[in-house]
Design an enzyme around this catalytic site. Structure first.
Site, short mmCIF file in Angstrom:
data_model
loop_
_atom_site.label_atom_id
_atom_site.label_comp_id
_atom_site.label_asym_id
_atom_site.label_seq_id
_atom_site.Cartn_x
_atom_site.Cartn_y
_atom_site.Cartn_z
N ASN A 1 0.81 -1.22 0.00
CA ASN A 1 0.00 0.00 0.00
C ASN A 1 0.84 1.27 0.00
OD1 ASN A 1 -2.47 -1.39 0.01
ND2 ASN A 1 -2.42 -1.62 2.24
N HIS B 1 2.99 2.46 2.13
CA HIS B 1 3.32 3.15 3.37
C HIS B 1 4.04 2.17 4.30
CE1 HIS B 1 -1.01 2.04 4.87
NE2 HIS B 1 -0.19 1.04 4.98
N CYS C 1 3.05 6.94 7.44
CA CYS C 1 4.43 7.38 7.19
C CYS C 1 4.85 6.90 5.83
CB CYS C 1 5.36 6.85 8.28
SG CYS C 1 7.09 7.22 8.04
#
Length: 427
Positions: free
Chosen positions: A325, A327, A362
């Site tokens: 994904n 991240h 993040c």
């Protein structure tokens, strides 16, 4: 003349043929038939000179019982040619033993392999448990179970599995549960209806309680199931046990919400998605007593307790830290949180519980800092009591990524409920 004939019988010239050798031997010894050579091959008749051939043709035809017999003559240019072949000996008439030996060896090895598989008995019964690690659905399709063997590269300095190893087992069973149930779409755990709407799962909160840590070679059994969490969330719980003894190793619960992978914003749960996952909801909970108090931000003053803050800056994600994904994987955050924990705690204490509150995702270009606030008697040098820590993982710009609260207990000596633990002095 006789000497030359004898010499040519033992030392044939370059133009000598087997038929010629046969004629020489016959003329000199008289032992061989006229039409048999020394190699047992029919030889060509001796060709007379051309003058004699003409004279022979002029003679009258012979008579047999008063009847003329027409003898078949062969002209020199059309006589039959006998090919030369190597002598037939006992050795070159044998079959190709190398190919026969290879065939027998292949058959023998195949039979031995089949017999080994049929007669194989493991030295440990847990070696047959979920041999390929695929897992299976149990309890009327509401619980997924999978076994894991603790590998040598999954243990730490105290010879027990790290908390990151156990968290990876939880994530693996969650994804395999979705896949085995036939709900895996084009995404990282997303269902087909979620994939149509570009929705993905993101974890919002995780709480876990660790009773003991497995050692190298132990087989752990992980059970996981899902339930509803409010209107737009899903709760997933885990119960990890020792496969042989059945003792509880870890209990965990988590809350997941949906996010649009294009806009990176949270989304409500569509009714179509709820209809997909609703039949698999299980009402029971792995953790019955949740932590009541809110997570305290590092640096908060605790009444009557001394606190110390530790900071680790310059943390950056690597390419291997990203999931599909795009991240950072949620397990990686745990390692970053513990980066700022003092080494004295890690050496003489073990993590007993943890609560993580995820605030922001993040990316790969983020630069983070980890802050840990320690409260308890460890600050005063006493390592025999429990310790509480508050953690904050944030961007260097100030945005919070993860808030966490951890509780630590002194490491147990070997034999006190966890094989593989050592006294604190020898850790």
């Amino acid at each position: 003349m006789a000497g030359s004939v004898a010499a040519s019988a033992f030392f044939p010239g370059p133009g000598s043929s087997p038929a010629a050798l046969a004629r020489i031997s016959k003329n000199t010894t008289g032992e061989l038939p006229e039409n048999l050579s020394v190699r047992g091959i029919v030889a060509k008749p001796n060709q007379p000179p051309a003058a004699m051939q003409v004279k022979a043709q002029a003679q009258a035809l012979p008579k047999v019982n008063g009847t003329k017999v027409n003898l078949k003559t062969t002209s020199p240019d059309k006589e039959d040619t006998v090919p030369y072949s190597s002598p037939k000996t006992f050795y070159n008439q044998l079959p190709d033993w190398s190919m026969l030996l290879a065939a027998v060896t292949t058959i023998f090895l195949a039979a031995e392999k089949q017999w080994t598989l049929l007669d194989w008995k493991p030295k440990r019964p847990d070696m047959l448990a979920d041999t390929f690690g695929f897992g299976r659905i149990i309890q009327d399709g509401l619980v997924f179970r999978q076994n894991f063997l603790i590998r040598s590269y999954e243990i730490g300095a105290d010879r027990t599995a790290s908390i990151e190893t156990l968290m990876n087992h939880l994530q693996e069973t969650a994804l395999n549960h979705v896949k085995t149930a036939g709900l895996l779409g084009d995404g990282f755990g997303a269902t087909p209806e979620m994939s149509k709407r570009d929705l993905i799962w993101v974890v919002s909160k995780i709480q876990l309680l660790v009773e003991r840590y497995p050692s190298w070679g132990d087989m752990v059994q992980v059970d996981t199931w899902v339930a509803a969490a409010g209107k737009n969330g899903m709760r997933r719980d885990w119960h990890v046990r020792d496969y042989n003894s059945g003792q509880t190793i870890l209990r965990a619960t988590s809350v997941w919400v949906m996010m649009n992978k294009n806009t990176r914003r949270l989304s409500k749960m569509p009714d179509e998605v709820r209809a997909e996952i609703g039949p698999y909801f299980n009402g029971r909970s792995a953790i019955t007593e949740e932590q009541g108090e809110k997570l305290a931000k590092p640096g908060t003053k605790f009444d009557g307790a001394a606190t110390t803050q530790f900071t680790r800056k310059g943390l950056t994600p690597k390419w291997s830290d990203l999931d599909v994904n795009q991240h950072v994987n949620n397990v990686k955050y745990i390692g970053w949180i513990l980066e700022s924990a003092p080494i004295s705690i890690l050496e003489k204490h073990e993590l007993a519980s943890m609560t993580l509150d995820y605030r922001k995702e993040c990316g790969r270009d983020s630069v983070l800092q980890s802050l840990t606030t320690v409260s308890g008697e460890c600050v005063d040098g006493n390592t025999e009591s429990a310790i509480q820590c508050d953690h904050l993982l944030q961007l260097e710009s100030g945005a919070d990524i993860v808030k966490a609260h951890t509780e630590w207990r002194p490491k147990r000596a070997q034999g006190e409920g966890n094989m593989g633990f050592f006294p604190a002095e020898s850790a």
